[in-house]
Motif scaffolding. Sequence first.
Motif, PDB file in Angstrom:
ATOM      1  N   PHE A  48       0.840  -1.208   0.000  1.00  0.00           N
ATOM      2  CA  PHE A  48       0.000   0.000   0.000  1.00  0.00           C
ATOM      3  C   PHE A  48       0.867   1.248   0.000  1.00  0.00           C
ATOM      4  CE2 PHE A  48      -3.272  -2.876   1.794  1.00  0.00           C
ATOM      5  CZ  PHE A  48      -4.303  -2.584   0.910  1.00  0.00           C
ATOM      6  N   ILE A  49       2.027   1.142   0.660  1.00  0.00           N
ATOM      7  CA  ILE A  49       2.972   2.261   0.670  1.00  0.00           C
ATOM      8  C   ILE A  49       4.275   1.799   0.023  1.00  0.00           C
ATOM      9  CG2 ILE A  49       4.277   3.896   2.089  1.00  0.00           C
ATOM     10  CD1 ILE A  49       2.270   3.570   4.318  1.00  0.00           C
ATOM     11  N   GLU A  50       4.790   2.587  -0.904  1.00  0.00           N
ATOM     12  CA  GLU A  50       6.108   2.319  -1.486  1.00  0.00           C
ATOM     13  C   GLU A  50       7.160   3.212  -0.836  1.00  0.00           C
ATOM     14  OE1 GLU A  50       7.625   0.361  -3.657  1.00  0.00           O
ATOM     15  OE2 GLU A  50       5.820  -0.886  -3.817  1.00  0.00           O
ATOM     16  N   VAL A  51       6.799   4.483  -0.669  1.00  0.00           N
ATOM     17  CA  VAL A  51       7.740   5.468  -0.144  1.00  0.00           C
ATOM     18  C   VAL A  51       7.017   6.371   0.851  1.00  0.00           C
ATOM     19  CG1 VAL A  51       9.131   7.504  -0.744  1.00  0.00           C
ATOM     20  CG2 VAL A  51       9.080   5.544  -2.308  1.00  0.00           C
ATOM     21  N   ILE A  52       7.651   6.653   1.970  1.00  0.00           N
ATOM     22  CA  ILE A  52       7.116   7.644   2.895  1.00  0.00           C
ATOM     23  C   ILE A  52       7.946   8.910   2.746  1.00  0.00           C
ATOM     24  CG2 ILE A  52       6.549   8.194   5.286  1.00  0.00           C
ATOM     25  CD1 ILE A  52       6.511   5.212   5.892  1.00  0.00           C
ATOM     26  N   GLY A  53       7.295  10.023   2.432  1.00  0.00           N
ATOM     27  CA  GLY A  53       8.021  11.270   2.185  1.00  0.00           C
ATOM     28  C   GLY A  53       7.918  12.247   3.339  1.00  0.00           C
ATOM     29  N   GLY A  54       8.032  13.506   3.029  1.00  0.00           N
ATOM     30  CA  GLY A  54       8.061  14.535   4.066  1.00  0.00           C
ATOM     31  C   GLY A  54       6.679  14.891   4.597  1.00  0.00           C
ATOM     32  N   ALA A  55       6.674  15.611   5.718  1.00  0.00           N
ATOM     33  CA  ALA A  55       5.415  16.019   6.338  1.00  0.00           C
ATOM     34  C   ALA A  55       4.778  17.167   5.560  1.00  0.00           C
ATOM     35  CB  ALA A  55       5.657  16.439   7.776  1.00  0.00           C
ATOM     36  N   ILE A  56       3.476  17.071   5.347  1.00  0.00           N
ATOM     37  CA  ILE A  56       2.717  18.154   4.710  1.00  0.00           C
ATOM     38  C   ILE A  56       2.139  19.062   5.785  1.00  0.00           C
ATOM     39  CG2 ILE A  56       0.721  18.717   3.262  1.00  0.00           C
ATOM     40  CD1 ILE A  56       0.946  15.913   2.034  1.00  0.00           C
ATOM     41  N   SER A  57       1.731  18.451   6.890  1.00  0.00           N
ATOM     42  CA  SER A  57       1.047  19.228   7.927  1.00  0.00           C
ATOM     43  C   SER A  57       1.104  18.515   9.273  1.00  0.00           C
ATOM     44  CB  SER A  57      -0.414  19.429   7.511  1.00  0.00           C
ATOM     45  OG  SER A  57      -1.251  19.544   8.635  1.00  0.00           O
ATOM     46  N   THR A  58       1.248  19.301  10.334  1.00  0.00           N
ATOM     47  CA  THR A  58       1.142  18.738  11.679  1.00  0.00           C
ATOM     48  C   THR A  58       0.022  19.456  12.406  1.00  0.00           C
ATOM     49  OG1 THR A  58       3.509  18.306  11.725  1.00  0.00           O
ATOM     50  CG2 THR A  58       2.394  18.311  13.824  1.00  0.00           C
ATOM     51  N   GLY A  59      -1.022  18.734  12.716  1.00  0.00           N
ATOM     52  CA  GLY A  59      -2.166  19.332  13.408  1.00  0.00           C
ATOM     53  C   GLY A  59      -2.206  18.890  14.858  1.00  0.00           C
ATOM     54  N   LYS A  60      -3.356  19.167  15.505  1.00  0.00           N
ATOM     55  CA  LYS A  60      -3.504  18.829  16.918  1.00  0.00           C
ATOM     56  C   LYS A  60      -3.490  17.321  17.143  1.00  0.00           C
ATOM     57  CE  LYS A  60      -7.191  20.478  18.345  1.00  0.00           C
ATOM     58  NZ  LYS A  60      -8.461  20.909  18.781  1.00  0.00           N
ATOM     59  N   GLU A  61      -4.148  16.614  16.222  1.00  0.00           N
ATOM     60  CA  GLU A  61      -4.331  15.180  16.424  1.00  0.00           C
ATOM     61  C   GLU A  61      -3.529  14.318  15.464  1.00  0.00           C
ATOM     62  OE1 GLU A  61      -8.238  15.679  15.308  1.00  0.00           O
ATOM     63  OE2 GLU A  61      -8.953  16.389  17.236  1.00  0.00           O
ATOM     64  N   ALA A  62      -3.271  14.869  14.281  1.00  0.00           N
ATOM     65  CA  ALA A  62      -2.680  14.026  13.237  1.00  0.00           C
ATOM     66  C   ALA A  62      -1.566  14.748  12.506  1.00  0.00           C
ATOM     67  CB  ALA A  62      -3.760  13.625  12.239  1.00  0.00           C
ATOM     68  N   THR A  63      -0.682  13.956  11.916  1.00  0.00           N
ATOM     69  CA  THR A  63       0.349  14.488  11.020  1.00  0.00           C
ATOM     70  C   THR A  63       0.107  13.865   9.656  1.00  0.00           C
ATOM     71  OG1 THR A  63       1.872  14.597  12.882  1.00  0.00           O
ATOM     72  CG2 THR A  63       2.834  14.792  10.709  1.00  0.00           C
ATOM     73  N   VAL A  64       0.178  14.690   8.614  1.00  0.00           N
ATOM     74  CA  VAL A  64      -0.056  14.187   7.260  1.00  0.00           C
ATOM     75  C   VAL A  64       1.262  14.197   6.493  1.00  0.00           C
ATOM     76  CG1 VAL A  64      -1.326  14.546   5.100  1.00  0.00           C
ATOM     77  CG2 VAL A  64      -2.423  15.094   7.291  1.00  0.00           C
ATOM     78  N   PHE A  65       1.589  13.054   5.901  1.00  0.00           N
ATOM     79  CA  PHE A  65       2.822  12.931   5.126  1.00  0.00           C
ATOM     80  C   PHE A  65       2.509  12.697   3.653  1.00  0.00           C
ATOM     81  CE2 PHE A  65       3.927  11.648   9.407  1.00  0.00           C
ATOM     82  CZ  PHE A  65       5.168  12.255   9.612  1.00  0.00           C
ATOM     83  N   TYR A  66       3.453  13.093   2.825  1.00  0.00           N
ATOM     84  CA  TYR A  66       3.398  12.767   1.407  1.00  0.00           C
ATOM     85  C   TYR A  66       3.942  11.347   1.239  1.00  0.00           C
ATOM     86  CZ  TYR A  66       4.772  12.859  -3.509  1.00  0.00           C
ATOM     87  OH  TYR A  66       4.931  12.565  -4.834  1.00  0.00           O
ATOM     88  N   GLY A  67       3.472  10.652   0.230  1.00  0.00           N
ATOM     89  CA  GLY A  67       4.035   9.326  -0.015  1.00  0.00           C
ATOM     90  C   GLY A  67       3.726   8.825  -1.409  1.00  0.00           C
ATOM     91  N   LEU A  68       4.304   7.661  -1.714  1.00  0.00           N
ATOM     92  CA  LEU A  68       3.960   6.982  -2.961  1.00  0.00           C
ATOM     93  C   LEU A  68       3.344   5.645  -2.596  1.00  0.00           C
ATOM     94  CD1 LEU A  68       7.139   7.713  -5.133  1.00  0.00           C
ATOM     95  CD2 LEU A  68       4.911   8.878  -5.221  1.00  0.00           C
ATOM     96  N   GLY A  69       2.302   5.301  -3.305  1.00  0.00           N
ATOM     97  CA  GLY A  69       1.612   4.051  -3.024  1.00  0.00           C
ATOM     98  C   GLY A  69       1.760   3.072  -4.167  1.00  0.00           C
ATOM     99  N   GLU A  70       0.748   2.224  -4.315  1.00  0.00           N
ATOM    100  CA  GLU A  70       0.771   1.239  -5.394  1.00  0.00           C
ATOM    101  C   GLU A  70       0.982   1.918  -6.739  1.00  0.00           C
ATOM    102  OE1 GLU A  70      -1.867  -2.703  -4.455  1.00  0.00           O
ATOM    103  OE2 GLU A  70      -2.884  -0.777  -4.362  1.00  0.00           O
ATOM    104  N   GLU A  71       1.780   1.299  -7.565  1.00  0.00           N
ATOM    105  CA  GLU A  71       2.108   1.829  -8.893  1.00  0.00           C
ATOM    106  C   GLU A  71       2.646   3.259  -8.827  1.00  0.00           C
ATOM    107  OE1 GLU A  71      -1.476   1.285 -11.094  1.00  0.00           O
ATOM    108  OE2 GLU A  71      -1.350  -0.892 -10.986  1.00  0.00           O
ATOM    109  N   ASP A  72       3.331   3.538  -7.730  1.00  0.00           N
ATOM    110  CA  ASP A  72       3.961   4.853  -7.533  1.00  0.00           C
ATOM    111  C   ASP A  72       3.004   6.028  -7.638  1.00  0.00           C
ATOM    112  OD1 ASP A  72       6.374   3.972  -6.797  1.00  0.00           O
ATOM    113  OD2 ASP A  72       7.329   4.209  -8.765  1.00  0.00           O
TER     114      ASP A  72
END
Length: 252
Positions: A48-72
């Motif tokens: 489901f995940i190929e690559v975990i990239g940098g953070a897009i956002s850090t909120g109160k409850e969650a952090t959102v990261f950029y990534g590559l998934g299936e078939e890039d």
Amino acid sequence: MDLKNREIDEKLSRLRIRDKDSDSRKIWGDVLDERTILTLYRLLKRGFIEVIGGAISTGKEATVFYGLGEEDKEIAIKIYRIETGDFREMEPYLAGDPRFDSIKRSRSGIIYTWTQKEYKNLKRASNAGVRVPEPITSMNNVLLMEFIGEEEVPAPHIKDVDMDLEETFEKIILNLRKLYTCAKIVHADLSEYNILYHHEPILIDMGQSVVISHPNATSFLWRDIKNLSKFFKRRGLKDLNEKDIFNRITEG
Ligand SMILES: Nc1ncnc2c1ncn2[C@@H]1O[C@H](COP(=O)(O)OP(=O)(O)O)[C@@H](O)[C@H]1O
Ligand SMILES: [Mg+2]
């Protein structure tokens, strides 16, 4: 390097994450506990995940990261922080939603349920034709979804773009109408921060969204409408009547 940083580096290496400057190390330090590492591991192993990239956002409850998934394909990886996230405000949105009545009351239990709830809300919205990030999968406190943006650049919030006000407003109302009448949910945290703009407005952040039978659904909807009309009024859109907006959204 102190032990803490070395520990974080080891964890990042296990996940094959190379970006270890001090800012991102701090972000990862807040996100990664043993359970979250295991969950990310499993998502990597299952493809489901190929690559975990940098953070897009850090909120109160969650952090959102950029990534590559299936078939890039570009994906967004939203990780609810088990140890450092603020989860106190989750309860009132979980209680009262029949889909999540029998929740476990432990911290991780609430957060896992919340993550699954966001996945389900996005799925329901997307099935009803509402423009939201297409959810891919959720596991424990990690939600994978379509990345809104392109070439690693996330789309801006509507508050930060020059747009045709009337057209964008109409599209948002249409989305909210589908959300209410077809998906039968209320967003419940709508504002100019939770609408992205990528060729069109896209609603995001649906962890707190509730089914319309939730005892507070109507007051949540009013709050959403007030936030929306306040923003569009401020930007210069005239003749906004909140009662009319309410009727347009709710009358099927
Ligand atoms: N699918 C996505 N594609 C691109 N950016 C995203 C996506 N989901 C979230 N973001 C970015 O991350 C930010 C935080 O995500 P959000 O779901 O709103 O979580 P929070 O609960 O922290 O507000 C958003 O405001 C947006 O900038
Ligand atoms: Mg948000």
